[in-house]
Design a protein around this motif. Sequence first.
Motif, PDB file in Angstrom:
ATOM      1  N   TRP A   1      50.464  32.642  31.383  1.00 52.99           N
ATOM      2  CA  TRP A   1      50.606  32.269  29.986  1.00 52.99           C
ATOM      3  C   TRP A   1      51.977  31.651  29.780  1.00 52.99           C
ATOM      4  O   TRP A   1      52.946  32.048  30.399  1.00 52.99           O
ATOM      5  CB  TRP A   1      50.311  33.409  29.014  1.00 52.99           C
ATOM      6  N   CYS A   2      51.980  30.631  28.953  1.00 53.76           N
ATOM      7  CA  CYS A   2      53.187  29.838  28.656  1.00 53.76           C
ATOM      8  C   CYS A   2      53.794  29.254  29.924  1.00 53.76           C
ATOM      9  O   CYS A   2      55.016  29.116  30.035  1.00 53.76           O
ATOM     10  CB  CYS A   2      54.215  30.673  27.903  1.00 53.76           C
TER      11      CYS A   2
ATOM     12  N   VAL B   1      48.912  40.021  12.445  1.00 54.82           N
ATOM     13  CA  VAL B   1      48.886  38.737  11.741  1.00 54.82           C
ATOM     14  C   VAL B   1      50.066  38.725  10.780  1.00 54.82           C
ATOM     15  O   VAL B   1      50.124  39.524   9.856  1.00 54.82           O
ATOM     16  CB  VAL B   1      47.575  38.523  10.965  1.00 54.82           C
ATOM     17  N   GLU B   2      51.009  37.831  11.048  1.00 57.54           N
ATOM     18  CA  GLU B   2      52.141  37.690  10.136  1.00 57.54           C
ATOM     19  C   GLU B   2      52.081  36.297   9.538  1.00 57.54           C
ATOM     20  O   GLU B   2      51.517  36.095   8.497  1.00 57.54           O
ATOM     21  CB  GLU B   2      53.444  37.943  10.877  1.00 57.54           C
ATOM     22  N   ASN B   3      52.616  35.311  10.247  1.00 52.23           N
ATOM     23  CA  ASN B   3      52.599  33.958   9.711  1.00 52.23           C
ATOM     24  C   ASN B   3      51.692  33.021  10.507  1.00 52.23           C
ATOM     25  O   ASN B   3      51.464  31.906  10.103  1.00 52.23           O
ATOM     26  CB  ASN B   3      54.018  33.384   9.648  1.00 52.23           C
ATOM     27  N   HIS B   4      51.182  33.487  11.671  1.00 55.71           N
ATOM     28  CA  HIS B   4      50.259  32.685  12.469  1.00 55.71           C
ATOM     29  C   HIS B   4      49.150  33.593  12.989  1.00 55.71           C
ATOM     30  O   HIS B   4      49.431  34.673  13.510  1.00 55.71           O
ATOM     31  CB  HIS B   4      50.965  32.054  13.677  1.00 55.71           C
TER      32      HIS B   4
ATOM     33  N   PHE C   1      46.840  35.344  15.309  1.00 57.54           N
ATOM     34  CA  PHE C   1      46.844  35.771  16.718  1.00 57.54           C
ATOM     35  C   PHE C   1      48.154  35.505  17.461  1.00 57.54           C
ATOM     36  O   PHE C   1      48.256  35.823  18.631  1.00 57.54           O
ATOM     37  CB  PHE C   1      45.685  35.141  17.505  1.00 57.54           C
ATOM     38  N   LYS C   2      49.159  34.923  16.824  1.00 56.69           N
ATOM     39  CA  LYS C   2      50.406  34.598  17.527  1.00 56.69           C
ATOM     40  C   LYS C   2      51.066  35.837  18.129  1.00 56.69           C
ATOM     41  O   LYS C   2      51.538  35.811  19.254  1.00 56.69           O
ATOM     42  CB  LYS C   2      51.377  33.892  16.580  1.00 56.69           C
ATOM     43  N   ASP C   3      51.118  36.920  17.387  1.00 56.70           N
ATOM     44  CA  ASP C   3      51.781  38.140  17.842  1.00 56.70           C
ATOM     45  C   ASP C   3      50.802  39.205  18.330  1.00 56.70           C
ATOM     46  O   ASP C   3      51.206  40.312  18.681  1.00 56.70           O
ATOM     47  CB  ASP C   3      52.662  38.702  16.731  1.00 56.70           C
ATOM     48  N   THR C   4      49.520  38.890  18.339  1.00 59.61           N
ATOM     49  CA  THR C   4      48.518  39.825  18.840  1.00 59.61           C
ATOM     50  C   THR C   4      48.701  39.983  20.335  1.00 59.61           C
ATOM     51  O   THR C   4      48.956  39.021  21.044  1.00 59.61           O
ATOM     52  CB  THR C   4      47.106  39.296  18.511  1.00 59.61           C
ATOM     53  N   HIS C   5      48.572  41.210  20.820  1.00 59.78           N
ATOM     54  CA  HIS C   5      48.791  41.462  22.244  1.00 59.78           C
ATOM     55  C   HIS C   5      48.045  42.714  22.705  1.00 59.78           C
ATOM     56  O   HIS C   5      47.491  43.451  21.900  1.00 59.78           O
ATOM     57  CB  HIS C   5      50.289  41.600  22.538  1.00 59.78           C
TER      58      HIS C   5
END
Length: 175
Positions: free
Chosen positions: A138-139, A159-162, A164-168
């Motif tokens: 990843w990345c 979920v904050e501002n995107h 799945f961005k911070d989902t882990h």
Amino acid sequence: MSEKTIREYVDDYIKYYPEKWRWSLKNSIEQSERYMATRARKSKDFYGTNNDLLPDFYSIERDAAQFELSYVEWTDFFGLIWEGNKGIHAMVGAPNYEGNLYYYEEENDYDEAGYRVSYEYDSFKNQPPEEVFSRVNWCGVNHWIDTVNVKDIVYKYVVENHLFKDTHIELFYDD
């Protein structure tokens, strides 16, 4: 001294470099158009290769160091306004020609980021055993994660501002 179990190997990681600079063009439509007219060059090579004619920021960085500046705004002779910020996060790269892998250890004498070099495994011929470690990319970074000894797994939906961005996923081991 007890032997620590390594749960993850990586072929690269991000480190903070306090003395390096990141330069970018001041954000405006006028600046972008002027850049395209003066410094931009089409790539003849592999897609994404940068053939643009960028200024040499070396003397500006040295002058900024004399005055202990961490931010510089500079106009080149085309009228392009460049912004420089001192202190960047960047990929470290391979530790050596052999492509040995890194592993994380909090008690570390070698690197403030907490990573050490594993001379047992490398990213080419001698990767961590597939029976224990699953390879995930990843990345643009390869991770070899111990998936055999996992005792519990938790999916963290954030979920904050995107979306799945911070989902882990968190993996838990006995030790």
